[in-house]
Design a protein around this motif. Structure first.
Motif, PDB file in Angstrom:
ATOM      1  N   VAL A 316       0.858  -1.191   0.000  1.00  0.00           N
ATOM      2  CA  VAL A 316       0.000   0.000   0.000  1.00  0.00           C
ATOM      3  C   VAL A 316       0.885   1.229   0.000  1.00  0.00           C
ATOM      4  O   VAL A 316       1.863   1.296   0.740  1.00  0.00           O
ATOM      5  N   SER A 317       0.565   2.232  -0.866  1.00  0.00           N
ATOM      6  CA  SER A 317       1.418   3.418  -0.867  1.00  0.00           C
ATOM      7  C   SER A 317       0.793   4.578  -0.098  1.00  0.00           C
ATOM      8  O   SER A 317       1.479   5.489   0.328  1.00  0.00           O
ATOM      9  N   LYS A 318      -0.536   4.557   0.118  1.00  0.00           N
ATOM     10  CA  LYS A 318      -1.159   5.685   0.806  1.00  0.00           C
ATOM     11  C   LYS A 318      -2.508   5.260   1.384  1.00  0.00           C
ATOM     12  O   LYS A 318      -3.225   4.453   0.790  1.00  0.00           O
ATOM     13  N   VAL A 319      -2.850   5.826   2.555  1.00  0.00           N
ATOM     14  CA  VAL A 319      -4.131   5.520   3.202  1.00  0.00           C
ATOM     15  C   VAL A 319      -4.804   6.832   3.584  1.00  0.00           C
ATOM     16  O   VAL A 319      -4.186   7.662   4.244  1.00  0.00           O
ATOM     17  N   VAL A 320      -6.060   7.022   3.162  1.00  0.00           N
ATOM     18  CA  VAL A 320      -6.812   8.223   3.556  1.00  0.00           C
ATOM     19  C   VAL A 320      -8.033   7.744   4.342  1.00  0.00           C
ATOM     20  O   VAL A 320      -8.867   7.009   3.807  1.00  0.00           O
ATOM     21  N   MET A 321      -8.134   8.176   5.611  1.00  0.00           N
ATOM     22  CA  MET A 321      -9.196   7.646   6.477  1.00  0.00           C
ATOM     23  C   MET A 321     -10.308   8.656   6.697  1.00  0.00           C
ATOM     24  O   MET A 321     -10.058   9.837   6.857  1.00  0.00           O
ATOM     25  N   ASP A 322     -11.560   8.132   6.708  1.00  0.00           N
ATOM     26  CA  ASP A 322     -12.716   8.962   7.029  1.00  0.00           C
ATOM     27  C   ASP A 322     -13.311   8.374   8.303  1.00  0.00           C
ATOM     28  O   ASP A 322     -14.065   7.392   8.262  1.00  0.00           O
ATOM     29  N   GLU A 323     -12.949   8.972   9.437  1.00  0.00           N
ATOM     30  CA  GLU A 323     -13.315   8.410  10.754  1.00  0.00           C
ATOM     31  C   GLU A 323     -14.830   8.303  10.931  1.00  0.00           C
ATOM     32  O   GLU A 323     -15.323   7.348  11.492  1.00  0.00           O
ATOM     33  N   GLU A 324     -15.570   9.311  10.459  1.00  0.00           N
ATOM     34  CA  GLU A 324     -17.016   9.350  10.709  1.00  0.00           C
ATOM     35  C   GLU A 324     -17.741   8.168  10.085  1.00  0.00           C
ATOM     36  O   GLU A 324     -18.539   7.507  10.727  1.00  0.00           O
ATOM     37  N   ASP A 325     -17.460   7.910   8.814  1.00  0.00           N
ATOM     38  CA  ASP A 325     -18.161   6.826   8.112  1.00  0.00           C
ATOM     39  C   ASP A 325     -17.454   5.489   8.262  1.00  0.00           C
ATOM     40  O   ASP A 325     -17.920   4.480   7.734  1.00  0.00           O
ATOM     41  N   GLU A 326     -16.327   5.480   8.977  1.00  0.00           N
ATOM     42  CA  GLU A 326     -15.496   4.274   9.099  1.00  0.00           C
ATOM     43  C   GLU A 326     -15.181   3.719   7.707  1.00  0.00           C
ATOM     44  O   GLU A 326     -15.277   2.518   7.462  1.00  0.00           O
ATOM     45  N   ARG A 327     -14.844   4.656   6.800  1.00  0.00           N
ATOM     46  CA  ARG A 327     -14.424   4.270   5.452  1.00  0.00           C
ATOM     47  C   ARG A 327     -12.964   4.640   5.298  1.00  0.00           C
ATOM     48  O   ARG A 327     -12.507   5.608   5.889  1.00  0.00           O
ATOM     49  N   VAL A 328     -12.248   3.885   4.490  1.00  0.00           N
ATOM     50  CA  VAL A 328     -10.842   4.203   4.257  1.00  0.00           C
ATOM     51  C   VAL A 328     -10.540   4.014   2.772  1.00  0.00           C
ATOM     52  O   VAL A 328     -11.040   3.088   2.146  1.00  0.00           O
ATOM     53  N   ASP A 360     -11.982   1.122   0.322  1.00  0.00           N
ATOM     54  CA  ASP A 360     -12.070   1.409  -1.120  1.00  0.00           C
ATOM     55  C   ASP A 360     -10.656   1.417  -1.674  1.00  0.00           C
ATOM     56  O   ASP A 360      -9.785   2.104  -1.132  1.00  0.00           O
ATOM     57  N   ILE A 361     -10.434   0.687  -2.764  1.00  0.00           N
ATOM     58  CA  ILE A 361      -9.072   0.599  -3.311  1.00  0.00           C
ATOM     59  C   ILE A 361      -8.986   1.330  -4.648  1.00  0.00           C
ATOM     60  O   ILE A 361      -9.877   1.200  -5.488  1.00  0.00           O
ATOM     61  N   MET A 362      -7.929   2.112  -4.822  1.00  0.00           N
ATOM     62  CA  MET A 362      -7.683   2.752  -6.120  1.00  0.00           C
ATOM     63  C   MET A 362      -6.185   2.724  -6.425  1.00  0.00           C
ATOM     64  O   MET A 362      -5.366   2.624  -5.515  1.00  0.00           O
ATOM     65  N   THR A 363      -5.862   2.829  -7.722  1.00  0.00           N
ATOM     66  CA  THR A 363      -4.445   2.783  -8.101  1.00  0.00           C
ATOM     67  C   THR A 363      -3.857   4.190  -8.041  1.00  0.00           C
ATOM     68  O   THR A 363      -4.590   5.180  -7.981  1.00  0.00           O
ATOM     69  N   GLU A 364      -2.524   4.257  -8.066  1.00  0.00           N
ATOM     70  CA  GLU A 364      -1.852   5.558  -8.008  1.00  0.00           C
ATOM     71  C   GLU A 364      -2.259   6.433  -9.186  1.00  0.00           C
ATOM     72  O   GLU A 364      -2.479   7.630  -9.040  1.00  0.00           O
ATOM     73  N   SER A 365      -2.380   5.820 -10.402  1.00  0.00           N
ATOM     74  CA  SER A 365      -2.717   6.637 -11.573  1.00  0.00           C
ATOM     75  C   SER A 365      -4.153   7.168 -11.469  1.00  0.00           C
ATOM     76  O   SER A 365      -4.419   8.319 -11.802  1.00  0.00           O
TER      77      SER A 365
END
Length: 407
Positions: A316-328, A360-365
């Motif tokens: 994994v190169s980066k993680v962005v967390m959304d605490e309220e919705d428990e989504r990452v 949710d997974i996405m690529t760098e591009s």
């Protein structure tokens, strides 16, 4: 069970009680009480249901005493009212075993209200119908006691692994003989493509014990996360001793699993201890679970680190967390996307179950494209709303302003 003649061999009665108690693993007293009740029913059928008949069996000699008990009540005594089927209140029936004062005075001048008379009845032979009824009473009582014992015995064993033998297989549900009880592994609690035949040995996890009308239900599972955790406790002494804790388990039974472990002793590597020398410990568990592949992951109190570990073997190169919705939102290198998602989304689904976060997974591009798109959109928004040139608008976006209100 022979109850043809009570006056017959008294010791035989005690031997029957002992044999039944031993066979069903219940108290002898319960069996004797059941026999007393059966004889009482037989006696009431013989002498009339209005009599209060009490039966007592001496637990040492097997002597059976059948008594009729009568209690003196006032001539005008009433026993309250009951509501009949039409909804009307009517006087209640007389309770069994009473005698009116005037009737009692005929035979006993000293009769008084509340006085009781006990009369020992002579031994009698049970007829065919009475024997049948007695047998039903005893069987029912014994079955009830057996169920109660089974519930008491297993209710504290939830969370244990038990060994048993397959008794029957009905529509994919496996009925397991546990020796002193019977459990059921429902179809959804067994490992897919795993077949058992009658007489096979089987290991299961008790995940619930319920009291139901048809007897206690001991619910067994081979697909439960707890089953895998307990198997590791049997194979890995450190888990059994509590030095290593299994914090979470996510399973796709028979296919793939993820397990998060943490060590309470900094000198012990929890993942290495669970894998064992050349994978010997993990292989023992895999063999029991029909070749289910197990990823053992280091648990971390830091959510982001734990999520990154859970997605292993993908990087994994980066993680962005959304605490309220428990989504990452997780960003992975382009060539790692299929590995991170896994076959039919299995890897990301298990990681999500394990961590409790929606991933949710996405690529760098994809991520860089989205960043550029957002940058252009926000720049245009500021240019229009604030009436500034492109350079200043871009500067505002770079500084982290997202909306006009923020500015």
């Amino acid at each position: 069970m022979s109850l043809t003649g009570i006056s017959a061999n008294r010791l035989e009665l005690l031997q029957i009680a002992d044999a039944v108690a031993r066979e069903k693993s219940i108290d002898r007293e319960i069996v004797i009480e059941a026999i007393e009740e059966a004889i009482q029913k037989g006696a009431r059928a013989r002498y009339g249901a209005e009599h209060d008949i009490r039966v007592n069996i001496d637990q040492k000699t097997g002597e059976v005493v059948v008594k009729r008990v009568q209690t003196v009540v006032a001539d005008d005594a009433s026993f309250g009212t009951v509501v009949n089927e039409e909804g009307e209140e009517v006087p209640a029936d007389e309770p069994v075993g009473i005698i009116r004062l005037s009737d009692a005075k005929r035979t006993d001048k000293d009769a008084a209200i509340g006085k009781t008379y006990e009369e020992v009845l002579p031994p009698f032979e049970f007829g065919r119908v009475q024997t049948q009824m007695a047998r039903q009473v005893v069987t029912g009582k014994v079955r009830e006691a057996e169920r109660e014992r089974q519930f008491e015995e297993y209710k504290d064993r939830v969370g244990e692994i038990v060994n048993g033998t397959v008794k029957r297989v009905e529509y994919g549900n496996i009925v397991v003989d546990l020796g002193r009880g019977e459990g059921i592994a429902r179809r959804d609690q067994s490992i897919p493509r795993e077949n058992f035949n009658i007489g096979d040995r089987i290991r299961c996890y008790i995940y619930d014990v319920r009291r139901e009308t048809k007897g206690p239900q001991i619910l067994l599972s081979r697909a439960h996360g707890g089953f895998m955790a307990k198997l590791f406790a049997q194979e890995v002494p450190e888990v059994y001793d509590g030095v290593i804790e299994i914090r979470a388990v996510a399973r796709d039974p028979g296919s793939r699993a993820k397990m998060a472990v943490v060590s309470n002793d900094s000198s012990i590597d929890p993942v290495g201890a669970c894998v064992g020398m050349r994978g010997s410990r993990v292989q023992a568990v895999v063999a029991e679970l029909q070749g289910e592949k197990i990823d053992i992951i280091q648990w971390s109190p830091d959510e982001a680190t734990f999520i990154v570990n859970a997605l292993a073997p993908a990087e994994v190169s980066k993680v962005v967390m959304d605490e309220e919705d428990e989504r990452v939102e997780v960003v992975v290198p382009d060539e790692q996307l299929s590995l991170a998602i896994g076959r039919r989304g299995q890897n990301v689904r298990l990681a999500s179950q394990l961590t409790g976060w929606q991933i949710d997974i996405m690529t760098e591009s994809q991520e860089s494209e989205r960043r550029q798109r957002e940058f252009a959109e926000r720049t245009a928004l500021f240019q229009e709303a604030l009436d500034v040139d492109e350079v200043i608008a871009q500067l505002l976006v770079t500084e982290g302003f997202a909306t006009v209100e923020d500015v």
